[in-house]
Design a protein around this motif. Sequence first.
Motif, PDB file in Angstrom:
ATOM      1  N   SER A  34       0.838  -1.204   0.000  1.00 17.54           N
ATOM      2  CA  SER A  34       0.000   0.000   0.000  1.00 17.54           C
ATOM      3  C   SER A  34       0.871   1.252   0.000  1.00 17.54           C
ATOM      4  O   SER A  34       0.462   2.299  -0.516  1.00 17.54           O
ATOM      5  N   SER A  35       2.074   1.145   0.532  1.00 17.26           N
ATOM      6  CA  SER A  35       3.004   2.285   0.526  1.00 17.26           C
ATOM      7  C   SER A  35       3.351   2.715  -0.896  1.00 17.26           C
ATOM      8  O   SER A  35       3.402   3.911  -1.195  1.00 17.26           O
ATOM      9  N   THR A  36       3.604   1.753  -1.778  1.00 11.66           N
ATOM     10  CA  THR A  36       3.982   2.113  -3.147  1.00 11.66           C
ATOM     11  C   THR A  36       2.803   2.697  -3.917  1.00 11.66           C
ATOM     12  O   THR A  36       3.011   3.488  -4.834  1.00 11.66           O
ATOM     13  N   ALA A  45       4.713   3.978   4.326  1.00 12.38           N
ATOM     14  CA  ALA A  45       3.426   4.672   4.464  1.00 12.38           C
ATOM     15  C   ALA A  45       2.282   3.672   4.384  1.00 12.38           C
ATOM     16  O   ALA A  45       1.299   3.886   3.675  1.00 12.38           O
ATOM     17  N   SER A  46       2.406   2.572   5.097  1.00 16.57           N
ATOM     18  CA  SER A  46       1.386   1.533   5.075  1.00 16.57           C
ATOM     19  C   SER A  46       0.014   2.137   5.379  1.00 16.57           C
ATOM     20  O   SER A  46      -0.134   2.911   6.321  1.00 16.57           O
ATOM     21  N   SER A  47      -0.971   1.810   4.555  1.00 17.52           N
ATOM     22  CA  SER A  47      -2.277   2.441   4.680  1.00 17.52           C
ATOM     23  C   SER A  47      -3.391   1.401   4.677  1.00 17.52           C
ATOM     24  O   SER A  47      -3.611   0.714   3.679  1.00 17.52           O
ATOM     25  N   MET A  48      -4.104   1.328   5.786  1.00 14.52           N
ATOM     26  CA  MET A  48      -5.259   0.438   5.862  1.00 14.52           C
ATOM     27  C   MET A  48      -6.360   0.902   4.914  1.00 14.52           C
ATOM     28  O   MET A  48      -7.093   0.077   4.358  1.00 14.52           O
ATOM     29  N   ASP A  49      -6.498   2.201   4.707  1.00 16.40           N
ATOM     30  CA  ASP A  49      -7.530   2.718   3.797  1.00 16.40           C
ATOM     31  C   ASP A  49      -7.245   2.309   2.357  1.00 16.40           C
ATOM     32  O   ASP A  49      -8.153   1.898   1.625  1.00 16.40           O
ATOM     33  N   ILE A  50      -5.985   2.427   1.929  1.00 14.53           N
ATOM     34  CA  ILE A  50      -5.626   1.997   0.575  1.00 14.53           C
ATOM     35  C   ILE A  50      -5.792   0.490   0.450  1.00 14.53           C
ATOM     36  O   ILE A  50      -6.342  -0.007  -0.545  1.00 14.53           O
ATOM     37  N   ALA A  51      -5.355  -0.258   1.440  1.00 21.92           N
ATOM     38  CA  ALA A  51      -5.506  -1.710   1.408  1.00 21.92           C
ATOM     39  C   ALA A  51      -6.978  -2.106   1.322  1.00 21.92           C
ATOM     40  O   ALA A  51      -7.343  -3.013   0.572  1.00 21.92           O
ATOM     41  N   SER A 107      -0.685  -4.154   5.291  1.00 22.83           N
ATOM     42  CA  SER A 107      -2.074  -3.716   5.403  1.00 22.83           C
ATOM     43  C   SER A 107      -3.034  -4.613   4.628  1.00 22.83           C
ATOM     44  O   SER A 107      -4.122  -4.935   5.106  1.00 22.83           O
ATOM     45  N   PHE A 108      -2.645  -5.036   3.408  1.00 26.89           N
ATOM     46  CA  PHE A 108      -3.547  -5.875   2.616  1.00 26.89           C
ATOM     47  C   PHE A 108      -3.767  -7.225   3.294  1.00 26.89           C
ATOM     48  O   PHE A 108      -4.890  -7.717   3.371  1.00 26.89           O
ATOM     49  N   ALA A 109      -2.721  -7.831   3.807  1.00 24.40           N
ATOM     50  CA  ALA A 109      -2.858  -9.105   4.522  1.00 24.40           C
ATOM     51  C   ALA A 109      -3.693  -8.924   5.784  1.00 24.40           C
ATOM     52  O   ALA A 109      -4.490  -9.799   6.153  1.00 24.40           O
ATOM     53  N   THR A 110      -3.539  -7.783   6.456  1.00 20.47           N
ATOM     54  CA  THR A 110      -4.321  -7.493   7.662  1.00 20.47           C
ATOM     55  C   THR A 110      -5.800  -7.384   7.336  1.00 20.47           C
ATOM     56  O   THR A 110      -6.643  -7.962   8.037  1.00 20.47           O
ATOM     57  N   ILE A 111      -6.130  -6.669   6.266  1.00 20.27           N
ATOM     58  CA  ILE A 111      -7.532  -6.549   5.831  1.00 20.27           C
ATOM     59  C   ILE A 111      -8.070  -7.921   5.455  1.00 20.27           C
ATOM     60  O   ILE A 111      -9.193  -8.290   5.816  1.00 20.27           O
ATOM     61  N   THR A 112      -7.288  -8.699   4.744  1.00 26.20           N
ATOM     62  CA  THR A 112      -7.724 -10.040   4.344  1.00 26.20           C
ATOM     63  C   THR A 112      -8.016 -10.892   5.572  1.00 26.20           C
ATOM     64  O   THR A 112      -9.065 -11.535   5.659  1.00 26.20           O
ATOM     65  N   TYR A 113      -7.097 -10.893   6.532  1.00 28.25           N
ATOM     66  CA  TYR A 113      -7.269 -11.696   7.752  1.00 28.25           C
ATOM     67  C   TYR A 113      -8.535 -11.290   8.507  1.00 28.25           C
ATOM     68  O   TYR A 113      -9.231 -12.143   9.052  1.00 28.25           O
ATOM     69  N   ASP A 132       0.750  -8.759  -8.455  1.00 25.86           N
ATOM     70  CA  ASP A 132       1.742  -8.144  -7.592  1.00 25.86           C
ATOM     71  C   ASP A 132       1.595  -6.631  -7.730  1.00 25.86           C
ATOM     72  O   ASP A 132       1.876  -6.076  -8.784  1.00 25.86           O
ATOM     73  N   ILE A 133       1.116  -5.993  -6.686  1.00 25.43           N
ATOM     74  CA  ILE A 133       0.905  -4.550  -6.695  1.00 25.43           C
ATOM     75  C   ILE A 133       2.077  -3.890  -5.972  1.00 25.43           C
ATOM     76  O   ILE A 133       2.208  -4.005  -4.763  1.00 25.43           O
ATOM     77  N   GLY A 134       2.959  -3.272  -6.740  1.00 25.85           N
ATOM     78  CA  GLY A 134       4.075  -2.559  -6.141  1.00 25.85           C
ATOM     79  C   GLY A 134       5.382  -3.315  -6.099  1.00 25.85           C
ATOM     80  O   GLY A 134       6.303  -2.914  -5.400  1.00 25.85           O
ATOM     81  N   GLY A 135       5.489  -4.424  -6.801  1.00 25.54           N
ATOM     82  CA  GLY A 135       6.772  -5.120  -6.907  1.00 25.54           C
ATOM     83  C   GLY A 135       7.224  -5.861  -5.670  1.00 25.54           C
ATOM     84  O   GLY A 135       8.400  -5.822  -5.324  1.00 25.54           O
ATOM     85  N   VAL A 136       6.316  -6.567  -5.006  1.00 22.76           N
ATOM     86  CA  VAL A 136       6.692  -7.277  -3.781  1.00 22.76           C
ATOM     87  C   VAL A 136       6.997  -8.758  -4.008  1.00 22.76           C
ATOM     88  O   VAL A 136       7.203  -9.495  -3.059  1.00 22.76           O
ATOM     89  N   LEU A 137       7.028  -9.189  -5.254  1.00 26.18           N
ATOM     90  CA  LEU A 137       7.529 -10.512  -5.651  1.00 26.18           C
ATOM     91  C   LEU A 137       6.686 -11.689  -5.160  1.00 26.18           C
ATOM     92  O   LEU A 137       7.011 -12.332  -4.167  1.00 26.18           O
TER      93      LEU A 137
END
Length: 183
Positions: A34-36, A45-51, A107-113, A132-137
């Motif tokens: 979410s930061s990227t 800049a991890s964002s729960m809102d973006i996630a 954040s995305f994994a947190t929302i998913t959980y 892959d959103i943002g190149g996290v492999l």
Amino acid sequence: MYEEITEKARAAVLEVLSAAGLREGDVFVVGCSSSTVCGEGYGKASSMDIAQALFDGIYPELKSRGIYLAAQCCEHLNRAIITSAAAAAAQGQDRVNVVPFPKAGGSFATITYSTIESPVAVEHIKADAGMDIGGVLIGMHLREVAVPLNLENNMIGQAHITAARTRPKFIGGERAHYNDELK
């Protein structure tokens, strides 16, 4: 801004689903920073809102087709996967004990959980396609053989999207015949 992120995520996942030909019971992995998306470095800049906006674009499309979501955690959790207990059982994966949070898991994994039914964490999964959103492999969580997809919808905010589907291995050499539906 969040509505635009949701719509871009929906467009991208629909494009991958169209190219991948997934069926009910298949697994779709999402790696996400979410930061990227907001133009920052990983974890800055991890964002729960973006996630949440990304999740709202992706998950309903998967769920309506009976496709399991697998959310890749960040490196602080060794790229563990958050998915449903049913998906983990279908792949014979043992659960591990961890609950993701925005700065430890992402954040995305947190929302998913916190959203999917019967969430569990596993160390590995073999997804049939992914984004892959943002190149996290996400490659470590795809089945062999991964086939890259060139997406028309390849950006969400400042984050580049890379996607892949998988196909069975071709074996047998020059005299072998292949099923064109599996390419």
